[in-house]
Scaffold this motif. Structure first.
Motif, PDB file in Angstrom:
ATOM      1  N   ALA A   1      53.718  56.516  35.217  1.00 42.43           N
ATOM      2  CA  ALA A   1      54.588  56.937  34.124  1.00 42.43           C
ATOM      3  C   ALA A   1      53.856  56.939  32.787  1.00 42.43           C
ATOM      4  N   TYR A   2      52.936  55.997  32.599  1.00 41.74           N
ATOM      5  CA  TYR A   2      52.244  55.882  31.319  1.00 41.74           C
ATOM      6  C   TYR A   2      50.737  56.040  31.425  1.00 41.74           C
ATOM      7  N   ASP A   3      50.243  56.264  32.634  1.00 42.35           N
ATOM      8  CA  ASP A   3      48.796  56.278  32.829  1.00 42.35           C
ATOM      9  C   ASP A   3      48.382  57.405  33.763  1.00 42.35           C
ATOM     10  N   ASN A   4      48.241  58.604  33.228  1.00 43.11           N
ATOM     11  CA  ASN A   4      47.782  59.734  34.022  1.00 43.11           C
ATOM     12  C   ASN A   4      46.368  60.082  33.593  1.00 43.11           C
ATOM     13  N   GLY A   5      45.557  60.488  34.530  1.00 45.94           N
ATOM     14  CA  GLY A   5      44.214  60.911  34.173  1.00 45.94           C
ATOM     15  C   GLY A   5      43.182  60.399  35.144  1.00 45.94           C
ATOM     16  N   HIS A   6      41.976  60.310  34.640  1.00 44.53           N
ATOM     17  CA  HIS A   6      40.820  59.938  35.449  1.00 44.53           C
ATOM     18  C   HIS A   6      40.036  58.873  34.696  1.00 44.53           C
ATOM     19  N   THR A   7      39.577  57.863  35.398  1.00 45.84           N
ATOM     20  CA  THR A   7      38.788  56.789  34.790  1.00 45.84           C
ATOM     21  C   THR A   7      37.503  56.616  35.587  1.00 45.84           C
ATOM     22  N   ALA A   8      36.423  56.319  34.888  1.00 45.51           N
ATOM     23  CA  ALA A   8      35.140  56.035  35.530  1.00 45.51           C
ATOM     24  C   ALA A   8      34.480  54.872  34.808  1.00 45.51           C
ATOM     25  N   VAL A   9      33.873  53.968  35.577  1.00 44.51           N
ATOM     26  CA  VAL A   9      33.135  52.831  35.007  1.00 44.51           C
ATOM     27  C   VAL A   9      31.779  52.751  35.688  1.00 44.51           C
ATOM     28  N   TRP A  10      30.793  52.314  34.929  1.00 45.10           N
ATOM     29  CA  TRP A  10      29.448  52.116  35.456  1.00 45.10           C
ATOM     30  C   TRP A  10      29.376  50.704  36.012  1.00 45.10           C
ATOM     31  N   ILE A  11      29.100  50.576  37.303  1.00 41.06           N
ATOM     32  CA  ILE A  11      29.020  49.265  37.951  1.00 41.06           C
ATOM     33  C   ILE A  11      27.585  48.761  37.843  1.00 41.06           C
ATOM     34  N   ASN A  12      27.464  47.590  37.247  1.00 43.25           N
ATOM     35  CA  ASN A  12      26.174  46.987  36.951  1.00 43.25           C
ATOM     36  C   ASN A  12      26.218  45.526  37.379  1.00 43.25           C
ATOM     37  N   PRO A  13      25.146  44.995  37.970  1.00 40.83           N
ATOM     38  CA  PRO A  13      25.177  43.606  38.448  1.00 40.83           C
ATOM     39  C   PRO A  13      25.415  42.558  37.359  1.00 40.83           C
ATOM     40  N   SER A  14      25.198  42.898  36.102  1.00 42.26           N
ATOM     41  CA  SER A  14      25.359  41.911  35.033  1.00 42.26           C
ATOM     42  C   SER A  14      26.798  41.807  34.520  1.00 42.26           C
ATOM     43  N   ILE A  15      27.696  42.653  35.009  1.00 40.49           N
ATOM     44  CA  ILE A  15      29.089  42.636  34.575  1.00 40.49           C
ATOM     45  C   ILE A  15      29.922  41.864  35.601  1.00 40.49           C
ATOM     46  N   PRO A  16      30.763  40.912  35.156  1.00 43.55           N
ATOM     47  CA  PRO A  16      31.601  40.162  36.108  1.00 43.55           C
ATOM     48  C   PRO A  16      32.514  41.088  36.903  1.00 43.55           C
ATOM     49  N   LEU A  17      32.656  40.786  38.176  1.00 40.17           N
ATOM     50  CA  LEU A  17      33.455  41.588  39.094  1.00 40.17           C
ATOM     51  C   LEU A  17      34.209  40.652  40.025  1.00 40.17           C
ATOM     52  N   HIS A  18      35.524  40.863  40.157  1.00 34.94           N
ATOM     53  CA  HIS A  18      36.358  40.006  41.012  1.00 34.94           C
ATOM     54  C   HIS A  18      37.206  40.880  41.924  1.00 34.94           C
ATOM     55  N   PHE A  19      37.320  40.466  43.167  1.00 34.87           N
ATOM     56  CA  PHE A  19      38.177  41.124  44.139  1.00 34.87           C
ATOM     57  C   PHE A  19      39.324  40.163  44.424  1.00 34.87           C
ATOM     58  N   LYS A  20      40.550  40.553  44.112  1.00 27.43           N
ATOM     59  CA  LYS A  20      41.713  39.694  44.328  1.00 27.43           C
ATOM     60  C   LYS A  20      42.624  40.341  45.358  1.00 27.43           C
ATOM     61  N   TYR A  21      42.919  39.602  46.426  1.00 28.55           N
ATOM     62  CA  TYR A  21      43.758  40.101  47.502  1.00 28.55           C
ATOM     63  C   TYR A  21      45.124  39.433  47.448  1.00 28.55           C
ATOM     64  N   VAL A  22      46.155  40.184  47.800  1.00 31.06           N
ATOM     65  CA  VAL A  22      47.502  39.641  47.820  1.00 31.06           C
ATOM     66  C   VAL A  22      47.830  39.090  49.203  1.00 31.06           C
ATOM     67  N   GLY A  23      47.455  39.800  50.240  1.00 31.29           N
ATOM     68  CA  GLY A  23      47.760  39.378  51.609  1.00 31.29           C
ATOM     69  C   GLY A  23      46.945  38.176  52.038  1.00 31.29           C
ATOM     70  N   SER A  24      47.485  37.432  52.984  1.00 33.78           N
ATOM     71  CA  SER A  24      46.791  36.242  53.477  1.00 33.78           C
ATOM     72  C   SER A  24      45.801  36.568  54.591  1.00 33.78           C
ATOM     73  N   LYS A  25      45.931  37.737  55.214  1.00 29.05           N
ATOM     74  CA  LYS A  25      45.036  38.134  56.296  1.00 29.05           C
ATOM     75  C   LYS A  25      43.941  39.052  55.764  1.00 29.05           C
ATOM     76  N   ARG A  26      42.730  38.886  56.297  1.00 27.61           N
ATOM     77  CA  ARG A  26      41.629  39.788  55.946  1.00 27.61           C
ATOM     78  C   ARG A  26      41.817  41.095  56.697  1.00 27.61           C
ATOM     79  N   PRO A  27      41.774  42.221  55.979  1.00 31.79           N
ATOM     80  CA  PRO A  27      41.894  43.505  56.677  1.00 31.79           C
ATOM     81  C   PRO A  27      40.686  43.748  57.584  1.00 31.79           C
ATOM     82  N   THR A  28      40.927  44.387  58.732  1.00 28.80           N
ATOM     83  CA  THR A  28      39.816  44.768  59.593  1.00 28.80           C
ATOM     84  C   THR A  28      39.106  45.962  58.961  1.00 28.80           C
ATOM     85  N   LEU A  29      37.801  46.019  59.161  1.00 29.25           N
ATOM     86  CA  LEU A  29      37.014  47.085  58.549  1.00 29.25           C
ATOM     87  C   LEU A  29      36.783  48.226  59.527  1.00 29.25           C
TER      88      LEU A  29
END
Length: 101
Positions: free
Chosen positions: A46-74
């Protein structure tokens, strides 16, 4: 819905846990190889239409947060498709999971 948090204090991108697990595999693999790359996504809301891009660099903090308690199969085919995208000039972006996997 999990989230990918990039930077400090951190911008959060909400992502389905299954897709997030596959993105984590690709992102961590590339960063372990000391490879920087572009991550992009489309926003549709509703308030956020468009395209976003970020440069991923090892010096920038990165966190993966999961809601589910089970690990998804790959799904190997999906991981490879995402890695192919990450290695392209357009950068890493969500691609559909291959059918029947």
């Amino acid at each position: 819905m999990g989230s990918l948090v990039y930077g400090s204090p951190g911008a959060a991108l909400e992502i389905d846990d299954r897709l997030l697990a596959h993105l984590q595999l690709v992102i961590v693999t590339k960063l372990r190889r000391n490879e920087q790359f572009l991550l992009s996504w489309d926003s549709e809301g509703a308030y956020d239409n468009g395209h976003t891009a970020v440069w991923i660099n090892p010096s920038i903090p990165l966190h993966f947060k999961y809601v589910g308690s089970k690990r998804p199969t790959l799904n190997r085919a999906w991981s490879e498709a995402l890695m192919d995208a990450a290695n392209s000039a357009g950068g890493l972006r969500a691609v559909p999971e291959p059918a029947g996997e």
